[in-house]
Scaffold this active site. Structure first.
Site, PDB file in Angstrom:
ATOM      1  N   TYR A 127      -5.537  -6.038  -5.581  1.00 14.46           N
ATOM      2  CA  TYR A 127      -5.495  -5.013  -6.656  1.00 14.46           C
ATOM      3  C   TYR A 127      -4.421  -5.014  -7.639  1.00 14.46           C
ATOM      4  O   TYR A 127      -4.420  -4.419  -8.760  1.00 14.46           O
ATOM      5  CB  TYR A 127      -5.976  -3.632  -6.163  1.00 14.46           C
ATOM      6  N   PHE A 430     -10.646   7.403   1.962  1.00 10.34           N
ATOM      7  CA  PHE A 430     -11.625   7.914   1.153  1.00 10.34           C
ATOM      8  C   PHE A 430     -12.518   6.536   0.713  1.00 10.34           C
ATOM      9  O   PHE A 430     -12.635   5.910   0.040  1.00 10.34           O
ATOM     10  CB  PHE A 430     -11.425   8.608  -0.146  1.00 10.34           C
TER      11      PHE A 430
END
Length: 430
Positions: A127, A430
């Site tokens: 990322y 999450f």
């Protein structure tokens, strides 16, 4: 935007959700989730903020975003996209699908007016090229509780602990969590529905451990009212001031019991209550190890133990942070020392952030605006994301050659201002 195979990106439709989620599960190894876990994520998924990549009528990629509010230095709660459920089918690697989804997603986040995007990475190397920097770390430990003692502060003996069914005290525990959220950068305010994640406990993932257990803390003081015939020893209506959720994994060796306490959560704003909960976890009968994962790197139990070497600490990356709107993001937090600095920001993936920004701020507030003044520091948006929550030092990034000092002394000044009094921490995935 589409990949070189003309893959179509589109907002997730409810009728496609099962196929979209199956694509995600297959990308992460194909092991089916429990019905309980799948139903929870199905409920939490925001379909209007999720996208799928489709090659014809086949789903080959997924990416979602949760509507989060993230605590930043100074205590403000800032809108952030919780990037999640990112996958690309193995049949469509190296064809631009991931880049297309990241491009679409950050454009969407900008359109929503949210200054931040955050994620946890299954593979951290992925990322950085999209502007995400590692903004928080977490510590895990396996503590030898037969040899390590805990030294508790005054007041610990005045704390009442009692077992409770996790579901029955969930609201009270969430109230404690909500009180803690503003005090530490990186924490996420849990909106309705997210509290269910705290109780997720699929039997097929316990690996021989007990079902989830919970102990809550109450403070002794004032008159005691008992309920039920014979009293029962419980104070009626006592306020919960802390809690611990955990499981116990029994094990019997030839030399005796060697069970493990598997800690899920410990929250308590008060140091004595906090210490009482950890002392309880250390002292559970028939156990010799305490295993805890993903705790703050400055977690206070580390300063209560008698022998830190026997705690087998490990630190790893946790929350990756991306500034979607540099000006709005830097204005949203405060700075623990006065800052007046001009950044020259590089951002190839989100070019609207490129250029010079003057940040002026202190502990009361900040402004960040475009400027033509000479730059003091040069860095990419990735480094700004890493330093944003105060856990990664600008000076450390400078020592690594990731931040260039253009005005003598500017790096040290900015580094002090950007730091946080407590380490930033993401309490759950999450």
């Amino acid at each position: 935007m589409a990949s070189d195979l003309a893959t179509e990106l589109r907002v997730l439709r409810r009728q496609d959700r099962d196929e979209w989620y199956d694509t995600l599960i297959r990308a992460f190894g194909g092991v089916p989730e429990s019905t309980e876990e799948r139903e929870l994520w199905n409920t939490l998924t925001e379909t209007d903020r999720a996208i799928g990549a489709w090659d014809g009528d086949v789903c080959v990629g997924s990416a979602g975003a949760f509507s989060f509010r993230l605590t930043v230095p100074g205590g403000a709660s800032v809108r952030a996209a919780g990037v999640t459920m990112v996958s690309v089918s193995a049949t469509h690697r190296r064809r631009g699908v991931l880049t297309a989804m990241m491009r679409r997603q950050l454009d969407d986040v900008r359109e929503w007016g949210w200054p931040l995007a955050v994620l946890t990475a299954s593979e951290p190397a992925i990322y950085g090229r999209f502007g995400y920097g590692v903004g928080t770390h977490a510590v895990s430990a396996e503590i030898d509780t037969e040899r390590v003692r805990l030294s508790a502060p005054p007041g610990t003996d005045d704390v009442r602990l009692r077992y409770a069914e996790p579901a029955e005290v969930l609201d009270a525990c969430e109230a404690v969590y909500a009180r803690v959220v503003p005090s530490r950068p990186g924490m996420v305010a849990r909106t309705p529905g997210w509290e269910r994640l705290m109780l997720l406990d699929p039997e097929n993932e316990r690996e021989g451990a007990s079902p989830l257990q919970c102990v809550v803390a109450e403070q002794i003081g004032g008159s005691e009212a008992t309920s039920g015939e014979g009293g029962g020893g419980r104070r009626a209506g006592g306020e919960v001031v802390g809690f611990a959720r955990f499981a116990v994994k029994p094990h019997w060796a030839p030399t005796g019991p060697q069970g493990k306490v598997l800690v899920r959560d410990v929250e308590a704003p008060d140091p004595a209550v906090y210490a009482a909960l950890w002392r309880f976890l250390f002292d559970i009968d028939l156990t010799s190890k305490l295993v805890t994962r993903g705790r703050p790197v400055d977690d206070a139990w580390q300063y209560l133990v008698s022998d830190i070497r026997r705690c087998s600490l490990r630190v790893r990356d946790s929350l990756h942070v991306r500034l979607v709107d540099v000006g709005a993001a830097l204005e949203a937090r405060t700075y623990q020392a006065p800052v007046d600095v001009v950044f020259e920001v590089a951002d190839d993936f989100c070019p609207w952030n490129e250029g010079r920004w003057r940040l002026s701020g202190d502990a009361k507030g900040a402004s960040c605006e475009r400027t033509t003044d000479p730059a003091d520091l040069a860095l990419s948006v990735r480094e700004l994301g890493a330093a944003y929550l105060g856990g990664v030092g600008l000076a450390s990034l400078g020592a690594a050659g990731r931040v260039r000092e253009l005005r003598r002394g500017a790096l040290g000044e900015a580094a002090v201002g950007f730091a946080s009094a407590v380490a930033p921490w993401l309490p759950h995935g999450f």
